[in-house]
Each structure stands twice: as C-alpha cells, then as structure tokens.
Design an enzyme around this catalytic site. Structure first.
Site, PDB file in Angstrom:
ATOM      1  N   HIS A 190       0.741   5.781   0.787  1.00 38.93           N
ATOM      2  CA  HIS A 190       0.063   6.992   1.252  1.00 38.93           C
ATOM      3  C   HIS A 190       0.667   8.169   0.505  1.00 38.93           C
ATOM      4  O   HIS A 190       1.881   8.199   0.264  1.00 38.93           O
ATOM      5  CB  HIS A 190       0.285   7.211   2.752  1.00 38.93           C
TER       6      HIS A 190
ATOM      7  N   HIS B  75       0.840  -1.193   0.000  1.00 38.03           N
ATOM      8  CA  HIS B  75       0.000   0.000   0.000  1.00 38.03           C
ATOM      9  C   HIS B  75       0.873   1.240   0.000  1.00 38.03           C
ATOM     10  O   HIS B  75       2.086   1.154   0.178  1.00 38.03           O
ATOM     11  CB  HIS B  75      -0.984   0.013   1.183  1.00 38.03           C
TER      12      HIS B  75
ATOM     13  N   TYR C  44      11.709   4.312   0.075  1.00 38.87           N
ATOM     14  CA  TYR C  44      10.605   4.723  -0.792  1.00 38.87           C
ATOM     15  C   TYR C  44       9.711   5.746  -0.086  1.00 38.87           C
ATOM     16  O   TYR C  44       8.513   5.545   0.079  1.00 38.87           O
ATOM     17  CB  TYR C  44       9.790   3.497  -1.222  1.00 38.87           C
TER      18      TYR C  44
END
Length: 176
Positions: free
Chosen positions: A60, A58, A146
């Site tokens: 954000h 996932h 990342y």
C-alpha cells in the site's frame, strides 16, 4: 476495454498493488530490488510519498502527484517493470500475458482511492501503518521493517508503541 481512473494533477491517492501469486513472499524477499525500482522511477518522475508498507505479496502507498502531473499509472507501470526485470524468472506465464510480453509477477491492475481531505489522508496513513499487524505478521506496527512508520517515529509524529491496543487495530480497518 479501457480502464478508467481518476486523473487529478496534484491529487493525493491511496494505492493497493498485488503480486499475481498472493501466496508469494517475493516483495519482502527482494526488497532491495523493489526499493531500487521505486528510487529510480521517483528520480525521473517525482511525487511525494506520504506512507508506504510492503508486505510479502502486496503493498500500500499514498502519493501526492506534482501539481502539473496526474500520471500515477505510468509510475506504477515503471516500478513494476523495473522490479520484474531485476528478479530471476520463476513464475508461470499464461498465454495472454506472454502475448503482451508480461512476466506474470504482478496483477495487471491496481486499486486506487482519491484522498478527499486531511481526515481521509490520516485514516489511510493509519491503515498503511497498521496493515502488517492486521495481517498477523507482527504484534506492533513498529516491528515491521518495511513500513514508512519508522519515518513517522523518527520525526516524533508517532510513538514506537503506536496502536498497540488491539481495539485500535479494528478501528483503523473500519474507518476506511
């Protein structure tokens, strides 16, 4: 059924985007394809990116839309499409997704939160940056490759040891 989203030209939003398979490591395994998808979409459909973190399954992000534009959904659709087309087909696709021509890489929807003010923005930026620590991938936010935290460190906005106190990790998650 039509899914309702807040649409505010020039608005700032926090997003959570998930892969369909929450055990996957596809996003970090194929980070170059994700970066290229974002870069390409952003060239044609600009927005200001405040913060971003990509975890294995996932991610954000916090974006501010241009003053005349409120279509973040289109941007996410294009990013998801470009990324999905760039990677090899591996996933099982259910009949509903197959009828709609979907690959089955992503969860259909994403979660967004309208940022209310500078304090809310700061809390969400902290949340983005502490997320790899929260999920146990690293002990220090700056160790996660990342993440936009590296831009904040280069600019001098954050120290490389930002949030290394474990008590602060809990605070970052509780503020949201």
């Amino acid at each position: 059924m039509r899914y309702r989203r807040v649409k505010i030209p020039g608005g700032t939003f926090f997003f959570t985007i998930n892969l369909a398979d929450r055990r996957s490591t596809l996003l970090t395994d194929c980070i170059a394809s994700l970066r290229e998808a974002v870069r390409t979409v952003k060239l044609r459909h600009p927005c200001h990116i405040h913060a971003w973190v990509v975890l294995p399954e996932h991610m954000h992000a916090i974006w501010t839309m241009p003053g005349e534009d409120d279509d973040y959904s289109m941007r996410w659709m294009l990013i998801k499409q470009r990324f999905s087309r760039a990677i090899a087909s591996y996933e099982r696709v259910n009949a509903s997704k197959r009828r709609k021509g979907e690959r089955g890489v992503w969860q259909r929807r994403f979660w967004e939160h309208q940022i209310r003010d500078d304090i809310d923005l700061g809390h969400h930026i902290d949340y983005v940056h502490i997320n790899p620590v929260k999920h146990g991938y690293v002990e220090r936010a700056s160790a996660w490759p990342y993440s936009s935290i590296h831009q904040y460190i280069r600019r001098g906005d954050l120290a490389p040891d930002w949030a290394c106190d474990p008590d602060l990790h809990e605070l970052a998650g509780e503020r949201l």
